[in-house]
Design an enzyme around this catalytic site. Structure first.
Site, mmCIF file in Angstrom:
data_model
loop_
_atom_site.group_PDB
_atom_site.id
_atom_site.type_symbol
_atom_site.label_atom_id
_atom_site.label_comp_id
_atom_site.label_asym_id
_atom_site.label_seq_id
_atom_site.Cartn_x
_atom_site.Cartn_y
_atom_site.Cartn_z
ATOM 1 N N LEU A 15 6.673 3.317 1.575
ATOM 2 C CA LEU A 15 7.544 2.040 1.314
ATOM 3 C C LEU A 15 8.506 2.295 2.556
ATOM 4 O O LEU A 15 9.221 3.427 2.713
ATOM 5 C CB LEU A 15 8.300 1.596 0.070
ATOM 6 C CG LEU A 15 7.289 1.535 -1.052
ATOM 7 C CD1 LEU A 15 7.959 1.167 -2.362
ATOM 8 C CD2 LEU A 15 6.354 0.322 -0.696
ATOM 9 N N HIS A 23 9.288 -3.603 3.363
ATOM 10 C CA HIS A 23 8.742 -3.797 1.823
ATOM 11 C C HIS A 23 10.066 -3.809 1.028
ATOM 12 O O HIS A 23 10.209 -4.788 0.212
ATOM 13 C CB HIS A 23 8.106 -2.493 1.184
ATOM 14 C CG HIS A 23 6.923 -1.881 2.037
ATOM 15 N ND1 HIS A 23 6.707 -0.861 2.702
ATOM 16 C CD2 HIS A 23 5.893 -2.801 2.084
ATOM 17 C CE1 HIS A 23 5.606 -0.425 3.311
ATOM 18 N NE2 HIS A 23 5.057 -1.835 2.836
ATOM 19 N N MET A 30 9.198 -2.385 11.638
ATOM 20 C CA MET A 30 9.031 -0.993 10.616
ATOM 21 C C MET A 30 7.609 -1.368 10.089
ATOM 22 O O MET A 30 6.838 -2.176 9.822
ATOM 23 C CB MET A 30 9.811 -1.319 9.567
ATOM 24 C CG MET A 30 11.323 -1.071 9.884
ATOM 25 S SD MET A 30 12.477 -0.703 8.452
ATOM 26 C CE MET A 30 13.716 -0.297 9.109
ATOM 27 N N SER A 59 4.346 1.362 7.998
ATOM 28 C CA SER A 59 4.362 2.543 7.181
ATOM 29 C C SER A 59 3.491 3.660 8.243
ATOM 30 O O SER A 59 3.439 5.010 8.206
ATOM 31 C CB SER A 59 3.121 2.350 5.828
ATOM 32 O OG SER A 59 3.764 1.523 5.171
ATOM 33 N N ARG A 60 2.588 3.029 9.145
ATOM 34 C CA ARG A 60 1.957 3.845 10.207
ATOM 35 C C ARG A 60 2.694 4.660 11.081
ATOM 36 O O ARG A 60 2.676 5.256 11.765
ATOM 37 C CB ARG A 60 0.851 2.806 10.864
ATOM 38 C CG ARG A 60 -0.333 2.587 9.909
ATOM 39 C CD ARG A 60 -1.252 1.964 10.634
ATOM 40 N NE ARG A 60 -2.582 1.433 9.906
ATOM 41 C CZ ARG A 60 -2.503 0.247 9.080
ATOM 42 N NH1 ARG A 60 -1.596 -0.561 9.091
ATOM 43 N NH2 ARG A 60 -3.668 0.280 8.228
ATOM 44 N N MET A 81 0.947 -1.212 -0.182
ATOM 45 C CA MET A 81 -0.162 -0.068 0.033
ATOM 46 C C MET A 81 0.914 1.268 -0.014
ATOM 47 O O MET A 81 0.358 2.380 0.196
ATOM 48 C CB MET A 81 -0.964 0.169 1.391
ATOM 49 C CG MET A 81 -1.948 -1.121 1.076
ATOM 50 S SD MET A 81 -3.439 -1.025 2.091
ATOM 51 C CE MET A 81 -2.723 -0.762 3.857
ATOM 52 N N GLY A 82 2.231 0.970 -0.427
ATOM 53 C CA GLY A 82 2.981 2.286 -0.388
ATOM 54 C C GLY A 82 3.466 2.732 0.620
ATOM 55 O O GLY A 82 3.372 1.856 1.839
ATOM 56 N N LYS A 92 5.281 -9.879 9.502
ATOM 57 C CA LYS A 92 4.739 -8.840 10.578
ATOM 58 C C LYS A 92 3.122 -9.129 10.531
ATOM 59 O O LYS A 92 2.625 -8.838 11.510
ATOM 60 C CB LYS A 92 5.091 -7.453 9.968
ATOM 61 C CG LYS A 92 4.266 -6.287 10.560
ATOM 62 C CD LYS A 92 5.044 -5.222 10.875
ATOM 63 C CE LYS A 92 4.227 -4.312 11.615
ATOM 64 N NZ LYS A 92 2.729 -3.991 11.007
HETATM 65 P P1 AMP Z 1 1.499 -3.108 3.429
HETATM 66 O O1 AMP Z 1 2.166 -1.931 2.588
HETATM 67 O O2 AMP Z 1 1.467 -2.488 4.809
HETATM 68 O O3 AMP Z 1 0.271 -3.291 2.865
HETATM 69 O O4 AMP Z 1 2.478 -4.405 3.343
HETATM 70 C C1 AMP Z 1 2.778 -4.785 2.343
HETATM 71 C C2 AMP Z 1 3.678 -5.863 2.620
HETATM 72 O O5 AMP Z 1 4.828 -5.722 3.274
HETATM 73 C C3 AMP Z 1 2.816 -6.938 3.362
HETATM 74 O O6 AMP Z 1 3.049 -8.376 2.867
HETATM 75 C C4 AMP Z 1 3.436 -6.745 4.704
HETATM 76 O O7 AMP Z 1 3.331 -7.937 5.884
HETATM 77 C C5 AMP Z 1 4.763 -6.461 4.363
HETATM 78 N N1 AMP Z 1 5.635 -5.778 5.438
HETATM 79 C C6 AMP Z 1 5.122 -4.642 6.108
HETATM 80 N N2 AMP Z 1 5.921 -4.143 7.219
HETATM 81 C C7 AMP Z 1 6.955 -5.256 7.174
HETATM 82 C C8 AMP Z 1 7.923 -5.209 7.989
HETATM 83 N N3 AMP Z 1 8.530 -4.567 8.979
HETATM 84 N N4 AMP Z 1 8.810 -6.559 7.701
HETATM 85 C C9 AMP Z 1 8.554 -7.328 6.854
HETATM 86 N N5 AMP Z 1 7.500 -7.229 5.997
HETATM 87 C C10 AMP Z 1 6.668 -6.096 6.089
#
Ligand code: AMP
Length: 294
Positions: free
Chosen positions: A48, A52, A200, A202-203, A45-46, A165
């Site tokens: 990054l 990611h 880590m 995005s929030r 969802m960006g 995560k």
């Molecule tokens: P999101 O942008 O939050 O939808 O995350 C996209 C992908 O990145 C999902 O598969 C998440 O589980 C992965 N992700 C997010 N944060 C982490 C992190 N700290 N370590 C590993 N993978 C992550």
């Protein structure tokens, strides 16, 4: 794109191609398929971060080409405010993907992901939707299923990469894959953390400096519970973890022990490697989740 020569791996520096609709996406994918190339896919969802980018690195390593999607999927937000406030630093994201040698960024709008004639996918999530995130975020996993099904359908990658995560989400994706996309290999990757242990996310960008310091306690509390494995009963260990967070100003939504294979909530410690402790807690209006397997 990586290739092997004389036992050495070389990376061919290429520019990042960006497509904003599924027709252009298909055009690029068709060319790659004619080359019999293997394709890795990383949905995001960006906003990054290294978590990611670690998925992108793994995909680059395993495949000839890597596709990343950035789409803030409204169907998986049960909280409108969270959706509105979701960070969207798209220029920075593009630069990070270029630096990481990502081959293709799919940056669709709502109508491209959900055209009017698209039918909802039906998937029975069973117990997975009844525990932890399920009841706390009604409709969330259904939204995840809809968007990932659409992306898998459009991209048909050889491999898809997800972060542990979002432990419960990984289980949902496994169910989706087993029902609809048996040819896709799923790769679940460990959580990438700051040096402090903070997962880590995005929030995290929405937290103040003080909030970021407090947020480290999410990981610390999980670690404290793990240390109590087989020392006290899980109920007391979990109470202690919750107390540590509340003491730092968190509102805890859940702090649970579950079986890492099926997410059944457990009142007893399980065999080593089968325990997963999962937490969701709020600070400064931001909801953080994390987990630890041991
Ligand atoms: P999101 O942008 O939050 O939808 O995350 C996209 C992908 O990145 C999902 O598969 C998440 O589980 C992965 N992700 C997010 N944060 C982490 C992190 N700290 N370590 C590993 N993978 C992550």
């Amino acid at each position: 794109m990586a290739f092997l020569c004389c036992g050495l791996e070389f990376t061919l520096q290429q520019s990042l191609e960006i497509v904003t609709n599924h027709k252009d996406l298909r055009r690029v994918l068709d060319v790659w398929r004619k080359e019999k190339a293997e394709i890795g896919f990383v949905p995001t969802m960006g906003a990054l971060h290294e978590g990611h980018l670690d998925l992108v690195k793994k995909s680059n390593h395993d495949n000839d080409y890597t596709v990343v999607s950035i789409f803030v999927n409204p169907k998986q937000f049960n909280n409108q405010q969270d959706f509105i406030l979701y960070p969207n630093p798209i220029d920075n994201d593009k630069q990070l993907l270029k630096n990481e040698d990502c081959d293709l960024l799919y940056l669709p709008d709502y109508d491209d992901v959900y055209p009017k004639n698209l039918e909802d996918v039906v998937l029975d999530l069973g117990n997975i939707d009844k525990v932890l995130e399920g009841p706390k975020r009604p409709g969330h996993f259904n939204g995840v299923v809809q968007v990932v099904h659409r992306f898998f359908d459009l991209i048909q990658p050889d491999r898809a990469y997800f972060g542990l995560k979002d432990f419960q989400q990984c289980m949902v994706i496994k169910l989706l894959r087993n029902q609809y996309f048996k040819s896709i290999e799923l790769v679940f990757c460990p959580t990438v953390r700051e040096k402090s242990g903070l997962a880590m996310s995005s929030r995290n960008a929405r937290l103040s400096e003080k909030g970021l310091v407090s947020a480290v306690n999410v990981y610390k509390s999980l670690h404290a519970v793990m240390k109590l494995f087989d020392q006290v009963v899980p109920e007391d260990a979990l109470k202690y973890g919750k107390y540590l967070l509340e003491n730092q100003g968190f509102q805890v939504e859940y702090f649970e022990l579950a079986n890492s294979e099926n997410l059944n909530i457990s009142r007893k410690w399980l065999k080593k490697g089968k325990n997963v402790v999962l937490v969701a807690a709020w600070i400064e209006g931001v909801r953080l989740i994390d987990n630890l397997v041991f």
